[in-house]
Write a protein that holds these residues in place. Structure first.
Motif, PDB file in Angstrom:
ATOM      1  N   ALA A 148       0.813  -1.219   0.000  1.00 24.02           N
ATOM      2  CA  ALA A 148       0.000   0.000   0.000  1.00 24.02           C
ATOM      3  C   ALA A 148       0.846   1.268   0.000  1.00 24.02           C
ATOM      4  N   ILE A 149       2.163   1.143   0.254  1.00 28.21           N
ATOM      5  CA  ILE A 149       3.030   2.322   0.308  1.00 28.21           C
ATOM      6  C   ILE A 149       3.156   2.915  -1.090  1.00 28.21           C
ATOM      7  N   GLY A 150       2.807   4.180  -1.234  1.00 32.40           N
ATOM      8  CA  GLY A 150       2.893   4.848  -2.522  1.00 32.40           C
ATOM      9  C   GLY A 150       1.798   4.488  -3.502  1.00 32.40           C
ATOM     10  N   ALA A 151       0.836   3.676  -3.065  1.00 37.43           N
ATOM     11  CA  ALA A 151      -0.264   3.271  -3.945  1.00 37.43           C
ATOM     12  C   ALA A 151      -1.277   4.398  -4.072  1.00 37.43           C
ATOM     13  N   SER A 152      -2.205   4.233  -5.017  1.00 41.02           N
ATOM     14  CA  SER A 152      -3.219   5.267  -5.205  1.00 41.02           C
ATOM     15  C   SER A 152      -4.227   5.288  -4.066  1.00 41.02           C
ATOM     16  N   ASN A 153      -4.403   4.152  -3.398  1.00 42.56           N
ATOM     17  CA  ASN A 153      -5.354   4.068  -2.290  1.00 42.56           C
ATOM     18  C   ASN A 153      -4.741   3.275  -1.136  1.00 42.56           C
ATOM     19  N   PRO A 154      -5.161   3.574   0.088  1.00 42.00           N
ATOM     20  CA  PRO A 154      -4.694   2.787   1.232  1.00 42.00           C
ATOM     21  C   PRO A 154      -5.365   1.417   1.253  1.00 42.00           C
ATOM     22  N   ALA A 155      -4.965   0.589   2.201  1.00 35.37           N
ATOM     23  CA  ALA A 155      -5.681  -0.662   2.434  1.00 35.37           C
ATOM     24  C   ALA A 155      -7.104  -0.344   2.885  1.00 35.37           C
ATOM     25  N   SER A 156      -7.995  -1.320   2.814  1.00 30.49           N
ATOM     26  CA  SER A 156      -9.374  -1.084   3.217  1.00 30.49           C
ATOM     27  C   SER A 156      -9.461  -0.840   4.715  1.00 30.49           C
ATOM     28  N   ALA A 157     -10.485  -0.111   5.124  1.00 30.59           N
ATOM     29  CA  ALA A 157     -10.675   0.175   6.538  1.00 30.59           C
ATOM     30  C   ALA A 157     -10.830  -1.116   7.342  1.00 30.59           C
ATOM     31  N   GLU A 158     -11.531  -2.081   6.782  1.00 36.47           N
ATOM     32  CA  GLU A 158     -11.722  -3.363   7.475  1.00 36.47           C
ATOM     33  C   GLU A 158     -10.397  -4.073   7.689  1.00 36.47           C
ATOM     34  N   HIS A 159      -9.543  -4.052   6.670  1.00 38.48           N
ATOM     35  CA  HIS A 159      -8.234  -4.702   6.783  1.00 38.48           C
ATOM     36  C   HIS A 159      -7.371  -3.981   7.818  1.00 38.48           C
ATOM     37  N   THR A 193     -11.459   9.323   9.479  1.00 39.70           N
ATOM     38  CA  THR A 193     -12.898   9.275   9.724  1.00 39.70           C
ATOM     39  C   THR A 193     -13.425   7.859   9.534  1.00 39.70           C
ATOM     40  N   GLN A 194     -12.903   7.149   8.526  1.00 33.20           N
ATOM     41  CA  GLN A 194     -13.318   5.767   8.282  1.00 33.20           C
ATOM     42  C   GLN A 194     -12.851   4.832   9.389  1.00 33.20           C
ATOM     43  N   LEU A 195     -11.638   5.068   9.884  1.00 34.49           N
ATOM     44  CA  LEU A 195     -11.039   4.138  10.847  1.00 34.49           C
ATOM     45  C   LEU A 195     -11.514   4.388  12.271  1.00 34.49           C
ATOM     46  N   GLY A 196     -11.811   5.637  12.615  1.00 31.99           N
ATOM     47  CA  GLY A 196     -12.259   5.959  13.959  1.00 31.99           C
ATOM     48  C   GLY A 196     -11.291   5.445  15.014  1.00 31.99           C
ATOM     49  N   PRO A 197     -11.801   4.881  16.102  1.00 34.16           N
ATOM     50  CA  PRO A 197     -10.932   4.384  17.160  1.00 34.16           C
ATOM     51  C   PRO A 197     -10.268   3.049  16.835  1.00 34.16           C
TER      52      PRO A 197
END
Length: 263
Positions: free
Chosen positions: A179-190, A225-229
């Motif tokens: 995910a480093i330098g990718a267009s999107n991060p890993a999913s919030a669930e992951h 905001t997606q990840l929260g706590p």
């Protein structure tokens, strides 16, 4: 720390993207923003910045009357000796550093730093009163349990030289290499799934006075905001080059910041 409100933690590594003057100008803009941002002023969010070595002293001066702390992107495992071009943890601490990055995937891949080197550097950081930002992450995309197992294995190795009772603080930066330098991060669930398992492992170690698990890897506006706590914060790269974007991320981090430490 048990039962106390824990502020969100944000870190920014500038890597080698900026020149010296550009770095200092960015630091000035961040300092001005930090003086006005309620989340930083009220302690809901903590921010640290990792500029290049030559900028550490002036950056420390720029941030002197702000809540922003500084750190380095690397250190040597020895405090003194014939190590041309290296910088020791002792010198970093003397310079005003509070944090130091250890074990980033780029250091491993480009400069050949293996588990032994990473462990020695983590030990040097802790011995010099620095907070190591230990970067861990799976190389290829994998299920949550497999990814977490890879991260915990890296942590075991990195902390193998630390024995006895708690020794300061540590920040674990979960950065899946893919995910480093990718267009999107890993999913919030992951992300939240892996970070939960890392937190669970850290909570039973009784090794540190404090610890945090933050996420890096194409982290930018909207992610907190997606990840929260589900995470303790973010480790930012290119998305923090825009100070307005950084200010926005700090605001997002402040909303879920008052989580309670259960470890």
């Amino acid at each position: 720390m048990k039962g106390e409100p824990k502020p969100a933690l944000l870190g920014v590594s500038l890597k080698l993207y900026f020149g010296h003057n550009e770095t200092l100008q960015w630091c000035r803009e961040v300092a001005d923003m930090a003086k006005r941002h309620p989340a930083l002023q009220e302690g809901d969010v903590k921010l640290f910045v990792l500029p290049s070595f030559q900028a550490l002293v002036p950056a420390n001066q720029i941030f002197a009357d702000t809540p922003v702390l500084i750190g380095a992107q690397n250190l040597h495992w020895q405090n003194k000796g014939a190590y041309t071009g290296e910088v020791s943890g002792a010198a970093l601490r003397e310079t005003g550093c509070r944090y130091v990055e250890v074990g980033h995937a780029e250091r491993r891949r480009i400069f050949g730093e293996d588990d032994t080197v990473v462990a020695a550097k983590a030990h040097a950081a802790l011995q010099n009163g620095l907070i190591p930002v230990l970067c861990v992450g799976e190389i290829e995309e994998a299920p949550v349990e497999a990814a977490a197992a890879a991260c915990i294995g890296q942590l075991r190795s990195a902390l193998s030289l630390e024995t006895g009772k708690s020794t300061g603080a540590v920040v674990v930066a979960y950065e899946p290499v893919w995910a480093i330098g990718a267009s999107n991060p890993a999913s919030a669930e992951h992300i939240t799934g892996v970070c939960a398992l890392i937190r669970e492992w850290l909570s039973i170690q009784n090794q540190f006075d404090d610890w945090s698990v933050i996420y890096g890897g194409s982290a930018g506006p909207g992610l907190m905001t997606q990840l929260g706590p589900g995470v303790d914060g973010l480790f930012l790269g290119r998305f923090a080059h825009d100070v307005d974007a950084l200010s926005s991320i700090i605001g997002e981090a402040a909303r879920p910041a008052k989580i309670t430490r259960t470890a």
